[in-house]
Scaffold this active site. Structure first.
Site, short mmCIF file in Angstrom:
data_model
loop_
_atom_site.label_atom_id
_atom_site.label_comp_id
_atom_site.label_asym_id
_atom_site.label_seq_id
_atom_site.Cartn_x
_atom_site.Cartn_y
_atom_site.Cartn_z
N ASP A 42 -2.02 6.68 6.52
CA ASP A 42 -3.06 5.65 5.97
C ASP A 42 -3.46 4.64 6.93
O ASP A 42 -2.59 3.86 7.47
CB ASP A 42 -2.33 4.94 4.58
CG ASP A 42 -3.45 3.74 4.19
OD1 ASP A 42 -4.38 3.66 4.70
OD2 ASP A 42 -2.94 3.36 3.38
N LYS A 46 -12.32 -2.27 6.45
CA LYS A 46 -11.54 -3.13 7.41
C LYS A 46 -12.25 -2.79 8.62
O LYS A 46 -12.27 -3.95 9.51
CB LYS A 46 -9.98 -2.49 7.42
CG LYS A 46 -9.24 -2.33 5.76
CD LYS A 46 -9.30 -3.70 5.32
CE LYS A 46 -8.75 -3.33 3.63
NZ LYS A 46 -7.74 -2.41 3.16
N TRP A 93 0.94 -1.12 -0.16
CA TRP A 93 -0.01 0.06 0.07
C TRP A 93 0.89 1.19 -0.02
O TRP A 93 0.55 2.32 -0.65
CB TRP A 93 -0.93 -0.10 1.16
CG TRP A 93 -1.94 -1.05 1.01
CD1 TRP A 93 -2.11 -1.99 2.09
CD2 TRP A 93 -2.95 -1.42 0.15
NE1 TRP A 93 -2.97 -3.21 1.59
CE2 TRP A 93 -3.68 -2.60 0.21
CE3 TRP A 93 -3.15 -0.70 -1.14
CZ2 TRP A 93 -4.49 -2.99 -0.44
CZ3 TRP A 93 -4.24 -1.29 -1.99
CH2 TRP A 93 -4.84 -2.46 -1.49
C1 LIG Z 1 -7.32 -1.91 1.86
C2 LIG Z 1 -6.17 -1.10 2.22
C3 LIG Z 1 -5.82 -0.14 1.26
C4 LIG Z 1 -6.87 0.05 0.08
O1 LIG Z 1 -8.15 0.60 0.15
P1 LIG Z 1 -9.17 0.66 -0.96
O2 LIG Z 1 -10.27 1.18 -0.34
O3 LIG Z 1 -9.27 -0.66 -1.47
O4 LIG Z 1 -8.64 1.63 -2.11
C5 LIG Z 1 -4.86 1.12 1.49
N1 LIG Z 1 -4.26 0.98 2.40
C6 LIG Z 1 -4.41 -0.06 3.40
C7 LIG Z 1 -3.43 0.10 4.78
C8 LIG Z 1 -5.18 -1.14 3.27
O5 LIG Z 1 -5.45 -1.97 3.85
#
Ligand SMILES: *Cc1c(COP(=O)(O)O)cnc(C)c1O
Length: 357
Positions: free
Chosen positions: A166, A190, A99
């Site tokens: 993030d 998540k 990511w």
């Molecule tokens: C799942 C995830 C993403 C991607 O998220 P999307 O909403 O599918 O774009 C980005 N960063 C982390 C840490 C993730 O777990």
């Protein structure tokens, strides 16, 4: 058979969230209409949006001077929106996995990217330490929880430039000191709600410093000014996320949830460390994620990987297969996962050990 949902995302949600959302999809707020067929500008939905923003701020103890917005596009769109809105010429990134790499790739479209450190040398199974962030960077970007590799930064540290995180897969898993961050963002799917809504917490004074023209929908200011109602927001995911926030509050808030998360993850890590058939992939205990617990078959037992997955699937376990890029197993222990599911997994691991030894 009882089902145990260890998927990494989309992932388990509180039963309360599911029940309330199902009700609202058939009859929203006593209107006799579905949540899906009512205007987002109706007073009933405006109340949902207002409450979601307020409760988000309350639970995370977000200080004055910050905005919370709900937008579409997933965390992946934030990889571009962050540099679009905030990068003048140079930004610093910590490379802790797939990511982070995607975020770095997007940032390179807007200027110079300094990768201050990387854990790529060991398949991202640790959090780099002792790096320096250039003082002239416009911001420093981190990924607090690395969903694929099971590493996590669980500390809100000080850094000499605006810090951006993030937090897609660990938001609401522990209390955070929001004042240390300029921006925190993540997809909801998540630990918060269904896929389709992305949250962004923004310190207002960080905006308005770049010269480029930002497309309206990609400009944070647009969504702040319009209270996430510039265009049609993802109505159903926002409603569902609000139910999770209410559930979190009813659990006693995030400090209480963190205690449960530490307990749940501790039980499973203890079994991984004890059981001779399995091995954790993150060596440094301080770097181990409380949300995504990654492990593999220990040396000498590698041939049983597929068999253990089938054994677990037959017992009602879902989502234990590790990410396709790393293999092995991953047990995601998000807020909504009951401790009983962790205990059931431990029992299954012990039973498998007995069968094979
Ligand atoms: C799942 C995830 C993403 C991607 O998220 P999307 O909403 O599918 O774009 C980005 N960063 C982390 C840490 C993730 O777990």
């Amino acid at each position: 058979m009882k089902k145990h949902n260890f998927f990494a995302g989309p992932s388990i949600l509180p039963q309360f969230t599911l029940d309330e959302t199902i009700k609202a999809i058939s009859d929203f707020a006593g209107t006799g209409l579905s949540l899906m067929e009512i205007s987002h500008r109706s007073k009933q939905f405006v109340a949902v949006m207002d409450e979601a923003q307020a409760l988000f701020k309350e639970l995370l103890n977000i200080p004055e001077g910050y905005s919370v917005i709900f937008v579409g596009g997933g965390a992946s769109t934030q990889f571009a929106m962050i540099p679009y809105n905030l990068m003048k010429s140079k930004a610093a990134y910590l490379n802790t996995g797939a990511w982070a790499n995607k975020a770095i790739k997007e940032a390179k479209n807007f200027g110079e990217v300094v990768e201050v450190a990387s854990s790529k040398d060991k398949t991202y199974n640790y959090i780099p330490k002792g790096y320096e962030v250039p003082e002239d960077a416009d911001y420093f970007h981190i990924t607090t929880n690395n969903t694929i590799y099971g590493t996590e930064i669980r500390e809100d540290f000080d850094v000499n430039v605006p810090l951006i995180a993030d937090m897609s897969s660990d938001i609401f898993s522990r209390p955070i000191d929001v004042s240390k961050y300029a921006v925190i963002y993540g997809g909801a799917q998540k630990n918060l709600g269904p896929a389709g809504v992305t949250f962004v917490i923004i310190r207002n004074d960080i905006l308005g410093k770049v010269d480029r023209t930002i497309p309206t929908m990609l400009n944070y200011q647009t969504h702040i000014d319009k209270g996430s109602m510039f265009n049609t927001p993802p109505v159903v995911p926002v409603f569902a996320a609000l139910q999770t926030l209410k559930w979190l509050k009813a659990q006693g808030g995030i400090a209480e949830i963190e205690k449960i998360n530490i307990h749940k993850a501790g039980l499973l890590y203890d079994e991984i460390d004890r059981n001779p058939m399995f091995k954790g992939t993150v060596e440094d205990v301080a770097d181990r994620s409380l949300m995504n617990i990654c492990f593999v078959m220990n040396e000498g037992f590698e041939q049983y990987e597929k068999e253990f997955l089938e054994f677990a699937a037959n017992k009602g376990f879902f989502g234990l297969k590790g990410h396709r890029s790393v293999g092995g197993f991953r047990a995601s222990t998000y807020n909504a996962l009951p401790v009983e599911s962790v205990q059931a997994l431990i029992e299954a691991m012990q039973e498998f050990e007995k069968i094979k030894s």
